[in-house]
Motif scaffolding. Structure first.
Motif, mmCIF file in Angstrom:
data_model
loop_
_atom_site.group_PDB
_atom_site.id
_atom_site.type_symbol
_atom_site.label_atom_id
_atom_site.label_comp_id
_atom_site.label_asym_id
_atom_site.label_seq_id
_atom_site.Cartn_x
_atom_site.Cartn_y
_atom_site.Cartn_z
ATOM 1 N N ARG A 18 -55.188 -50.863 6.963
ATOM 2 C CA ARG A 18 -56.089 -50.199 7.909
ATOM 3 C C ARG A 18 -57.538 -50.546 7.542
ATOM 4 N N PHE A 19 -58.402 -50.523 8.540
ATOM 5 C CA PHE A 19 -59.821 -50.755 8.309
ATOM 6 C C PHE A 19 -60.622 -49.596 8.893
ATOM 7 N N THR A 20 -61.649 -49.182 8.146
ATOM 8 C CA THR A 20 -62.485 -48.071 8.583
ATOM 9 C C THR A 20 -63.762 -48.589 9.233
ATOM 10 N N ILE A 21 -64.049 -48.098 10.427
ATOM 11 C CA ILE A 21 -65.302 -48.399 11.122
ATOM 12 C C ILE A 21 -66.237 -47.226 10.823
ATOM 13 N N HIS A 22 -67.079 -47.408 9.809
ATOM 14 C CA HIS A 22 -67.830 -46.274 9.267
ATOM 15 C C HIS A 22 -68.807 -45.669 10.272
ATOM 16 N N HIS A 23 -69.491 -46.504 11.051
ATOM 17 C CA HIS A 23 -70.497 -45.942 11.957
ATOM 18 C C HIS A 23 -69.853 -45.167 13.105
ATOM 19 N N LEU A 24 -68.543 -45.401 13.328
ATOM 20 C CA LEU A 24 -67.824 -44.629 14.347
ATOM 21 C C LEU A 24 -66.976 -43.526 13.728
ATOM 22 N N GLY A 25 -66.849 -43.576 12.403
ATOM 23 C CA GLY A 25 -66.040 -42.575 11.719
ATOM 24 C C GLY A 25 -64.569 -42.676 12.048
ATOM 25 N N LYS A 26 -64.105 -43.920 12.321
ATOM 26 C CA LYS A 26 -62.716 -44.126 12.710
ATOM 27 C C LYS A 26 -62.015 -45.072 11.735
ATOM 28 N N THR A 27 -60.731 -44.830 11.542
ATOM 29 C CA THR A 27 -59.891 -45.738 10.780
ATOM 30 C C THR A 27 -58.858 -46.330 11.724
ATOM 31 N N MET A 28 -58.839 -47.651 11.776
ATOM 32 C CA MET A 28 -57.971 -48.342 12.728
ATOM 33 C C MET A 28 -56.886 -49.107 11.986
ATOM 34 N N PRO A 29 -55.618 -48.991 12.415
ATOM 35 C CA PRO A 29 -54.564 -49.798 11.802
ATOM 36 C C PRO A 29 -54.712 -51.257 12.206
ATOM 37 N N ALA A 30 -54.638 -52.160 11.231
ATOM 38 C CA ALA A 30 -54.705 -53.597 11.522
ATOM 39 C C ALA A 30 -53.293 -54.148 11.711
ATOM 40 N N ILE A 31 -52.444 -53.930 10.724
ATOM 41 C CA ILE A 31 -51.049 -54.339 10.804
ATOM 42 C C ILE A 31 -50.206 -53.349 10.017
ATOM 43 N N GLU A 32 -48.923 -53.316 10.330
ATOM 44 C CA GLU A 32 -48.017 -52.433 9.609
ATOM 45 C C GLU A 32 -46.594 -52.975 9.685
ATOM 46 N N HIS A 33 -45.772 -52.521 8.757
ATOM 47 C CA HIS A 33 -44.347 -52.870 8.708
ATOM 48 C C HIS A 33 -44.115 -54.381 8.665
ATOM 49 N N ILE A 34 -44.841 -55.064 7.777
ATOM 50 C CA ILE A 34 -44.636 -56.497 7.584
ATOM 51 C C ILE A 34 -43.676 -56.702 6.415
ATOM 52 N N ASN A 35 -42.608 -57.450 6.673
ATOM 53 C CA ASN A 35 -41.613 -57.727 5.647
ATOM 54 C C ASN A 35 -41.171 -59.186 5.721
ATOM 55 N N PHE A 36 -41.353 -59.913 4.657
ATOM 56 C CA PHE A 36 -40.751 -61.243 4.536
ATOM 57 C C PHE A 36 -40.794 -61.661 3.073
#
Length: 240
Positions: A12-30
């Protein structure tokens, strides 16, 4: 254990000036075995580079683990090992090639490649010979060898970046769009080096928008959209 295994990886990445945390990717398996080459494909912004940067630990994952079988430390999780161990791995075992060159200022092109070899314990004499071989292979004009890379074109910087990483013959090599700004002849030079490294046993994870470049080179392909790992010959490119 595989050479590298990505388990339930998420970032996840946090957009500090918006006060939001956004998921970038999840559940990657290989996973991949020693000597294999996995290509990661997917649309721009799908998180391909995030995976590579997390393996190299430029980023830390928010979920999951990145398991690596090190020749020095054995089975480890790259996301939790001490920083000293990670620095050792970057120096001796894991190489990373991106589209961008980030080097020490006021160090010449040839000296950068020599330094990479000296780090591996090569003698000055051997380092000089091997550095010149690498620069010649990637067709960097000898007139540039004693120049500073900040004067180079984008393609010249990229070829130098690849030379610095591949000359060390890493156990694991991460390739983040290494042919993005190269002409066809330079791409063939990169492919030749990748094939040589693979034949020597290097394990590789790479991102390429050029699907044709990957044909016959990758053993498996991981698709970011489907989250599926398939044998490379079964894949019909759908990259954009």
């Amino acid at each position: 254990m595989p050479m590298l295994e990505i388990k339930e990886f998420g970032k996840r990445f946090t957009i500090h000036h918006l006060g939001k945390t956004m998921p970038a990717i999840e559940h990657i398996n290989f996973s991949l075995e020693a000597g294999e080459f996995i290509g990661i494909v997917g649309k721009s912004g799908s998180g391909k580079s995030t995976i590579l940067k997390s393996i190299y630990r430029s980023y830390l994952p928010d979920t999951g683990g990145i398991l690596y079988n090190s020749s020095r430390f054995g089975d480890i999780d790259l996301s939790t090992i001490p920083e000293r161990q990670m620095l050792y791995l970057r120096k001796y075992e894991i190489g990373y090639v991106s589209q961008f060159l980030n080097v020490m200022p006021r160090t010449t092109c040839k000296q950068l490649v020599i330094n990479a070899l000296l780090e591996m314990g090569e003698s000055k004499e051997v380092a000089l010979v091997e550095a010149e071989k690498a620069l010649t292979h990637f067709e960097l004009d000898p007139k540039l060898w004693d120049s500073y890379p900040n004067t180079f074109s984008g393609g010249e910087k990229l070829r130098l970046n690849i030379a610095m990483a591949t000359v060390k013959n890493p156990r694991l090599l991460l390739l983040d769009e290494p042919t993005a700004s190269l002409d066809q002849q330079s791409k063939l030079k990169v492919r030749e080096i990748i094939e040589k490294l693979k034949n020597k046993g290097t394990t590789l994870v790479g991102i390429f928008h050029d699907i044709e470049f990957m044909e016959g080179l990758c053993d498996k392909v991981f698709d970011m959209q489907t989250r599926q790992l398939t044998v490379a010959k079964e894949v019909v490119g759908n990259e954009s």
